[in-house]
Design a protein around this motif. Structure first.
Motif, PDB file in Angstrom:
ATOM      1  N   ALA A 116       4.973  -1.433-118.570  1.00  0.00           N
ATOM      2  CA  ALA A 116       5.809  -2.612-118.789  1.00  0.00           C
ATOM      3  C   ALA A 116       5.363  -3.776-117.906  1.00  0.00           C
ATOM      4  O   ALA A 116       5.401  -4.925-118.315  1.00  0.00           O
ATOM      5  CB  ALA A 116       7.269  -2.275-118.519  1.00  0.00           C
ATOM      6  N   LEU A 117       4.935  -3.439-116.688  1.00  0.00           N
ATOM      7  CA  LEU A 117       4.545  -4.502-115.758  1.00  0.00           C
ATOM      8  C   LEU A 117       3.046  -4.773-115.819  1.00  0.00           C
ATOM      9  O   LEU A 117       2.521  -5.545-115.037  1.00  0.00           O
ATOM     10  CB  LEU A 117       4.970  -4.117-114.331  1.00  0.00           C
ATOM     11  N   ARG A 118       2.395  -4.126-116.743  1.00  0.00           N
ATOM     12  CA  ARG A 118       0.957  -4.236-116.829  1.00  0.00           C
ATOM     13  C   ARG A 118       0.455  -5.683-116.897  1.00  0.00           C
ATOM     14  O   ARG A 118      -0.557  -6.025-116.265  1.00  0.00           O
ATOM     15  CB  ARG A 118       0.497  -3.459-118.052  1.00  0.00           C
ATOM     16  N   PRO A 119       1.129  -6.567-117.653  1.00  0.00           N
ATOM     17  CA  PRO A 119       0.648  -7.957-117.708  1.00  0.00           C
ATOM     18  C   PRO A 119       0.581  -8.624-116.337  1.00  0.00           C
ATOM     19  O   PRO A 119      -0.141  -9.610-116.167  1.00  0.00           O
ATOM     20  CB  PRO A 119       1.687  -8.662-118.589  1.00  0.00           C
ATOM     21  N   TRP A 120       1.325  -8.121-115.373  1.00  0.00           N
ATOM     22  CA  TRP A 120       1.303  -8.752-114.049  1.00  0.00           C
ATOM     23  C   TRP A 120       0.486  -7.966-113.025  1.00  0.00           C
ATOM     24  O   TRP A 120      -0.215  -8.534-112.231  1.00  0.00           O
ATOM     25  CB  TRP A 120       2.736  -8.919-113.538  1.00  0.00           C
ATOM     26  N   PHE A 121       0.618  -6.654-113.079  1.00  0.00           N
ATOM     27  CA  PHE A 121      -0.016  -5.837-112.034  1.00  0.00           C
ATOM     28  C   PHE A 121      -1.227  -5.052-112.529  1.00  0.00           C
ATOM     29  O   PHE A 121      -1.859  -4.356-111.759  1.00  0.00           O
ATOM     30  CB  PHE A 121       1.000  -4.858-111.434  1.00  0.00           C
ATOM     31  N   GLY A 122      -1.497  -5.119-113.802  1.00  0.00           N
ATOM     32  CA  GLY A 122      -2.695  -4.460-114.298  1.00  0.00           C
ATOM     33  C   GLY A 122      -2.570  -2.980-114.569  1.00  0.00           C
ATOM     34  O   GLY A 122      -3.547  -2.343-114.946  1.00  0.00           O
ATOM     35  N   GLY A 123      -1.407  -2.408-114.359  1.00  0.00           N
ATOM     36  CA  GLY A 123      -1.205  -0.987-114.653  1.00  0.00           C
ATOM     37  C   GLY A 123      -2.229  -0.107-113.971  1.00  0.00           C
ATOM     38  O   GLY A 123      -2.667  -0.395-112.858  1.00  0.00           O
ATOM     39  N   SER A 124      -2.643   0.954-114.657  1.00  0.00           N
ATOM     40  CA  SER A 124      -3.558   1.904-114.031  1.00  0.00           C
ATOM     41  C   SER A 124      -4.960   1.314-113.875  1.00  0.00           C
ATOM     42  O   SER A 124      -5.765   1.822-113.116  1.00  0.00           O
ATOM     43  CB  SER A 124      -3.616   3.183-114.860  1.00  0.00           C
ATOM     44  N   GLN A 125      -5.252   0.244-114.622  1.00  0.00           N
ATOM     45  CA  GLN A 125      -6.569  -0.390-114.507  1.00  0.00           C
ATOM     46  C   GLN A 125      -6.692  -1.152-113.185  1.00  0.00           C
ATOM     47  O   GLN A 125      -7.799  -1.452-112.743  1.00  0.00           O
ATOM     48  CB  GLN A 125      -6.801  -1.373-115.653  1.00  0.00           C
ATOM     49  N   GLY A 126      -5.573  -1.506-112.619  1.00  0.00           N
ATOM     50  CA  GLY A 126      -5.587  -2.154-111.315  1.00  0.00           C
ATOM     51  C   GLY A 126      -5.974  -3.625-111.372  1.00  0.00           C
ATOM     52  O   GLY A 126      -6.206  -4.196-112.436  1.00  0.00           O
ATOM     53  N   VAL A 127      -6.021  -4.211-110.197  1.00  0.00           N
ATOM     54  CA  VAL A 127      -6.414  -5.610-110.051  1.00  0.00           C
ATOM     55  C   VAL A 127      -7.852  -5.626-109.557  1.00  0.00           C
ATOM     56  O   VAL A 127      -8.162  -5.056-108.518  1.00  0.00           O
ATOM     57  CB  VAL A 127      -5.499  -6.340-109.043  1.00  0.00           C
ATOM     58  N   LEU A 128      -8.712  -6.278-110.320  1.00  0.00           N
ATOM     59  CA  LEU A 128     -10.132  -6.264-109.963  1.00  0.00           C
ATOM     60  C   LEU A 128     -10.564  -7.621-109.418  1.00  0.00           C
ATOM     61  O   LEU A 128      -9.805  -8.575-109.431  1.00  0.00           O
ATOM     62  CB  LEU A 128     -10.971  -5.916-111.196  1.00  0.00           C
ATOM     63  N   PHE A 129     -11.791  -7.673-108.973  1.00  0.00           N
ATOM     64  CA  PHE A 129     -12.426  -8.910-108.506  1.00  0.00           C
ATOM     65  C   PHE A 129     -11.629  -9.605-107.397  1.00  0.00           C
ATOM     66  O   PHE A 129     -11.280 -10.770-107.512  1.00  0.00           O
ATOM     67  CB  PHE A 129     -12.640  -9.891-109.667  1.00  0.00           C
ATOM     68  N   VAL A 130     -11.318  -8.861-106.374  1.00  0.00           N
ATOM     69  CA  VAL A 130     -10.713  -9.485-105.196  1.00  0.00           C
ATOM     70  C   VAL A 130     -11.871  -9.963-104.328  1.00  0.00           C
ATOM     71  O   VAL A 130     -12.687  -9.150-103.883  1.00  0.00           O
ATOM     72  CB  VAL A 130      -9.842  -8.487-104.411  1.00  0.00           C
ATOM     73  N   PRO A 131     -11.999 -11.282-104.120  1.00  0.00           N
ATOM     74  CA  PRO A 131     -13.162 -11.784-103.381  1.00  0.00           C
ATOM     75  C   PRO A 131     -13.093 -11.423-101.898  1.00  0.00           C
ATOM     76  O   PRO A 131     -12.018 -11.203-101.353  1.00  0.00           O
ATOM     77  CB  PRO A 131     -13.078 -13.292-103.579  1.00  0.00           C
ATOM     78  N   LYS A 132     -14.254 -11.376-101.283  1.00  0.00           N
ATOM     79  CA  LYS A 132     -14.328 -11.092 -99.849  1.00  0.00           C
ATOM     80  C   LYS A 132     -13.895 -12.318 -99.063  1.00  0.00           C
ATOM     81  O   LYS A 132     -14.076 -13.445 -99.531  1.00  0.00           O
ATOM     82  CB  LYS A 132     -15.761 -10.730 -99.460  1.00  0.00           C
ATOM     83  N   PRO A 133     -13.375 -12.120 -97.879  1.00  0.00           N
ATOM     84  CA  PRO A 133     -12.994 -13.274 -97.046  1.00  0.00           C
ATOM     85  C   PRO A 133     -14.243 -14.033 -96.594  1.00  0.00           C
ATOM     86  O   PRO A 133     -15.271 -13.425 -96.313  1.00  0.00           O
ATOM     87  CB  PRO A 133     -12.299 -12.639 -95.841  1.00  0.00           C
ATOM     88  N   ILE A 134     -14.109 -15.325 -96.556  1.00  0.00           N
ATOM     89  CA  ILE A 134     -15.226 -16.153 -96.079  1.00  0.00           C
ATOM     90  C   ILE A 134     -14.704 -17.078 -95.001  1.00  0.00           C
ATOM     91  O   ILE A 134     -13.606 -17.639 -95.138  1.00  0.00           O
ATOM     92  CB  ILE A 134     -15.818 -17.001 -97.227  1.00  0.00           C
ATOM     93  N   ILE A 135     -15.444 -17.211 -93.931  1.00  0.00           N
ATOM     94  CA  ILE A 135     -15.028 -18.147 -92.888  1.00  0.00           C
ATOM     95  C   ILE A 135     -16.239 -18.980 -92.495  1.00  0.00           C
ATOM     96  O   ILE A 135     -17.248 -18.454 -92.054  1.00  0.00           O
ATOM     97  CB  ILE A 135     -14.400 -17.392 -91.692  1.00  0.00           C
ATOM     98  N   GLY A 136     -16.153 -20.272 -92.775  1.00  0.00           N
ATOM     99  CA  GLY A 136     -17.232 -21.205 -92.444  1.00  0.00           C
ATOM    100  C   GLY A 136     -18.589 -20.729 -92.932  1.00  0.00           C
ATOM    101  O   GLY A 136     -19.553 -20.725 -92.185  1.00  0.00           O
ATOM    102  N   GLY A 137     -18.670 -20.283 -94.165  1.00  0.00           N
ATOM    103  CA  GLY A 137     -19.945 -19.878 -94.729  1.00  0.00           C
ATOM    104  C   GLY A 137     -20.309 -18.421 -94.441  1.00  0.00           C
ATOM    105  O   GLY A 137     -21.212 -17.873 -95.060  1.00  0.00           O
ATOM    106  N   PHE A 138     -19.605 -17.792 -93.509  1.00  0.00           N
ATOM    107  CA  PHE A 138     -19.890 -16.376 -93.217  1.00  0.00           C
ATOM    108  C   PHE A 138     -19.003 -15.491 -94.085  1.00  0.00           C
ATOM    109  O   PHE A 138     -17.779 -15.615 -94.068  1.00  0.00           O
ATOM    110  CB  PHE A 138     -19.628 -16.101 -91.738  1.00  0.00           C
ATOM    111  N   GLU A 139     -19.659 -14.645 -94.852  1.00  0.00           N
ATOM    112  CA  GLU A 139     -18.891 -13.779 -95.738  1.00  0.00           C
ATOM    113  C   GLU A 139     -18.699 -12.406 -95.101  1.00  0.00           C
ATOM    114  O   GLU A 139     -19.659 -11.795 -94.623  1.00  0.00           O
ATOM    115  CB  GLU A 139     -19.600 -13.633 -97.084  1.00  0.00           C
ATOM    116  N   PHE A 140     -17.437 -11.960 -95.078  1.00  0.00           N
ATOM    117  CA  PHE A 140     -17.155 -10.603 -94.614  1.00  0.00           C
ATOM    118  C   PHE A 140     -17.433  -9.669 -95.792  1.00  0.00           C
ATOM    119  O   PHE A 140     -16.535  -9.236 -96.490  1.00  0.00           O
ATOM    120  CB  PHE A 140     -15.700 -10.483 -94.157  1.00  0.00           C
TER     121      PHE A 140
END
Lengths: 565, 260
Positions: free
Chosen positions: A363-387
């Motif tokens: 039911a909440l799949r449109p918001w939370f992605g269900g079992s497929q999950g949330v993908l493409f979470v970008p890495k943190p970047i600080i002043g050009g340095f990527e974690f």
């Protein structure tokens, strides 16, 4: 009073129990599987070491509980060890009579060969003798004075650890002049040779013995310095610790970094749960919910995938995750304010599952992605340095842990911290002291939840994707176990606990089949031997205030006769 | 009207009537005792006053304010404090911490201030520590601030409990059998100490006590309960010779010293 015969009977039955334990771990397949890892090449492998330790343990416990002189203790250890040997031999005899493999898939010829020293049933006397020797050694350990036992124990432990993690250490010591020189001195490419083992053992033995004799002198010297210099010493120690913490991932490589990040995340969660359980005495078995809420908040706010709602940077999303999990903590606390003790455990258990199931729901799949999950979470970047990977994200984890530990320490020593402790001790009296239970309970859940939310936020960027199945009940249990092992209410205990219960099993990943067996055994042994935890909270206090009498026995009010009655 | 007044207070536990239409009036700066055989409803009354129990009927006023519907912490904030029949200290906290918890109502620092370590919080904490140490000294526990409460001997635990109660700066102190388990010598000390609380700090004392020597020695007014009802009230001399009081105690055949 126990009769002498009864006491000896107990020694034998105790030894037999250890023998049974040895047979159990053998049949569970541990001995054979662990046998793959050689501790000292050609001398002993991890599987045999395990059996040896069980024999030592049998002798140790038998000798420790007895009354009488050194010889009696030795005899008790010998007997208990032999009994353990008999217990294990029973397995050999049984295997020669019936086909055990029908029932126990691990009862392989290789296993029997390991146990019987390659002689089948003819090895039985040898097994018993080996058990007796191990038991006697265990008994000797109880008889040695601390000044000898300490360094010996340290030497053996470090040698085992070096042998166990030889692969990892060799990688760390691969490059550089002095590092590779150390490596060549200790190791051969295949592992730890007897020569290296002896070298390590002796070095640690000497260092430990010297430190033991010098430690009071050094401490006395430091304590005699004027306060500014004392502070300087403490600062230097702190700087050293920081330097080691900063250099660890550089020296250890990717794998170590991964393990350390995981330890860090569990430390964050542990600090949060410690605040709820250790400080405020509120048992919480659904703690993973806050971890999930933190992770999903960051995931949804930053993701560039289809479920992303804001495309924020990690740094903007992290404070929001903190606040959201703080509020979640408040809401979580509301319905369970009046529940105490065991019922609280069940109620919180439900909450953890609810959050996971919500994330999983169609039911909440449109918001939370269900079992497929949330993908493409970008890495943190600080002043050009990527974690970009664990080695970089480790630093975020480290900084957060330090910050959170600092906050926890401040809270512990505050008015709120005292209110929590009072509530833990006696909820009714705390209320009668003017403490608003609703407020302090909600704050405990909220702040504890926020700590875990921070961990979840980092977890989201570490993996780059979030799946509901990452937030199982097992995580809540793990966190609870690690604060128990580390020491309830103790902040350093949380770190120690997560190193032991999260870091160590990760390093021994190839034995993950037995992970929970070892886990359970470790918890039971821990509760028997050191129920206050590895780094108990009160220790610091006792160190600070030496005048506190340790031996004073509390007088039970009930035991005092009423004069007037 | 006194500092603490109850009108027609009734408390039932199922079919059992623990307090029956009790009228009680405690005058300000008085030492007032409640006595009665076991099960007379003395501790029940304490629990009603401090908010642990809700009385079914009747009302109770503290300083002119109705407190029947307030939670225990609110009532404490108004200026009451109590001790317990069976000592209930925070056993695994130090003596100092016990007292600091007692100060909770009049410390104002917030948790955010504590995290940030604001000057106000520090000042607040420092003052609290100073006052806690002073209180320890006042009850004769000087130098024991870092002892765990459970490591104190019995008599000192009783005194610590009183110190903790005093820490909230109460106007009314409810003491539940303060001399229970004490020898005659210690009882005398405690009596003197209770008198000091009233004389030096101006605190009104309401106490439950079984030890008749204590009751008759320090009380200005004595209220006698039996089966939840008030059967007598007056100065000690009058209570001593009251036939109804003697009758209530007859079951134990001892007037002076009805114990547990």
């Amino acid at each position: 009073m126990r009769t002498d015969r009864g006491s000896w009977g107990k020694v034998i039955s105790g030894g037999l129990i250890f023998g049974g334990a040895a047979a159990f771990v053998s049949l569970a397949g541990m001995v054979e599987a662990l046998g793959v890892r050689e501790i000292v090449i050609g001398v002993i492998d991890l599987g045999r070491l395990l059996l040896l330790l069980i024999g030592l343990g049998a002798g140790y416990q038998a000798a420790r509980r007895g009354i009488g002189g050194a010889l009696t203790a030795l005899a008790r250890g010998l007997l208990a060890g032999a009994a353990a040997g008999v217990g294990l031999s029973a397995l050999l005899v049984l295997a020669s009579v019936v086909n055990l493999r029908g029932m126990f898939i691990n009862a392989s010829p290789t296993l029997l060969e390991i146990i019987s020293f390659g002689r089948g049933t003819a090895g039985v006397p040898l097994v018993i003798a080996a058990g007796a020797v191990a038991g006697a050694l265990g008994a000797v350990a109880t008889l040695l004075p601390g000044a000898v036992r300490g360094p010996l124990g340290a030497g053996v432990t470090v040698t085992i650890v070096v042998g166990l993690f030889q692969e990892l250490l060799q990688i760390i010591l691969q490059e550089g002049g002095i590092r590779s020189a150390i490596r060549q001195f200790i190791f051969v490419p295949e592992g730890l040779p007897p020569r290296g083992a002896l070298g390590v053992f002796l070095v640690v033995l000497v260092v430990s013995a010297v430190w033991r004799s010098r430690q009071p002198v050094v401490r006395g010297w430091i304590l005699k310095r004027p306060p500014p210099q004392q502070r300087l010493v403490r600062l230097l120690g702190l700087l050293l610790a920081v330097a080691v913490a900063l250099l660890l991932p550089l020296a250890g490589g990717l794998f170590i970094s991964q393990v350390l990040v995981l330890v860090g995340l569990y430390t964050l969660m542990g600090l949060g749960l410690n605040l709820e359980v250790g400080f405020a005495g509120l048992l919480d078995l659904g703690f993973v919910a806050f971890f999930a809420i933190g992770a999903y908040t960051v995931g949804l706010l930053t993701s560039t995938g289809q479920y992303g709602i804001a495309h924020w940077s990690f740094w903007a999303a992290m404070p929001v995750a903190l606040v959201v999990s703080l509020i979640a903590g408040f809401l979580f606390g509301l319905p369970i304010l009046r529940i105490r003790g065991d019922y609280l455990a069940i109620a919180t258990l439900g909450f953890g599952e609810i959050i996971r199931l919500l994330a999983l729901s169609e039911a909440l799949r449109p918001w939370f992605g269900g079992s497929q999950g949330v993908l493409f979470v970008p890495k943190p970047i600080i002043g050009g340095f990527e974690f970009s990977g664990p080695a970089q994200i480790y630093y975020i984890t480290l900084a957060s842990s330090v910050l959170i530990a600092f906050v926890a320490a401040r809270l512990r020593d505050s008015r709120l911290g005292r209110a929590w402790m009072a509530m833990r001790e006696d909820e009714d009296v705390a209320e009668a002291m003017g403490i608003n239970l609703v407020n302090v309970k909600l704050l405990a859940y909220g702040i504890g939840g926020a700590f875990a939310g921070m961990g979840g936020a980092i977890f989201a960027v570490l993996l780059g994707s979030i799946f509901p199945h990452s937030f199982s009940l097992l995580i809540s249990i793990n966190v609870l176990a690690l604060i128990i092992v580390g020491g309830m209410g103790s902040l350093p205990g949380v770190v120690v606990g997560s190193l032991f219960l999260v870091g160590l099993p990760e390093l021994l990943r190839e034995f993950s089949d037995f992970r929970f067996l070892v886990y359970g055994a470790a918890l039971i042994i821990m509760m028997q031997v050191k129920p206050e935890g590895l780094w108990p909270a009160a220790m610091v206090r006792r160190e600070l205030h030496k005048e506190e009498p340790v031996g004073v026995v509390a007088e039970e009010p009930a035991a005092v006769e009423r004069v007037e009655a | 009207m006194g500092i603490l007044t109850s009108h027609q207070l009734t408390k039932r536990f199922g079919g059992l009537i623990a307090l029956s239409q009790l009228d009680l009036d405690v005058a300000e700066r008085s030492i007032h005792s409640i006595i009665g055989p076991n099960g007379a409803g003395k501790t029940t009354y304490f629990n009603c006053v401090t908010g642990f129990y809700r009385a079914e009927e009747g009302r109770t006023f503290f300083n002119g304010q109705a407190i029947d519907t307030l939670t225990p912490d609110r009532i404490t904030h108004l200026g009451t404090a109590r001790t317990y029949q069976n000592i209930r200290l925070f056993a695994n906290m130090t003596c100092l911490e016990n007292i600091l918890v007692g100060m909770h109502p009049h410390l104002k620092s917030s948790w955010v201030g504590a995290i940030l370590g604001t000057p106000r919080t520090r000042q607040d904490e420092e003052q609290a520590h100073t006052e806690a140490l002073r209180l320890l000294q006042f009850v004769g526990l000087r130098g024991k601030g870092d002892f765990l409460a459970r490591n104190l001997p019995y008599g000192e635990q009783r005194r610590l409990e009183i110190a903790r109660a005093l820490a909230s700066r109460p106007k009314l102190l409810l003491l539940d059998e303060p001399t229970a388990g004490m020898n005659p010598r210690e009882s005398l000390d405690t009596m003197a100490f209770i008198r000091r609380l009233r004389d030096e700090l101006g605190i009104t004392i309401l106490l439950i006590e079984h030890n008749m020597r204590v009751v008759m020695g320090i009380s200005e007014i004595v209220t006698v309960l039996d089966f939840g009802e008030k059967i007598a009230e007056g100065p000690p001399e009058q209570i001593r010779s009251d036939p109804r009081v003697i009758e209530a105690y007859l079951g134990t055949r001892r007037v002076a010293g009805v114990g547990a």
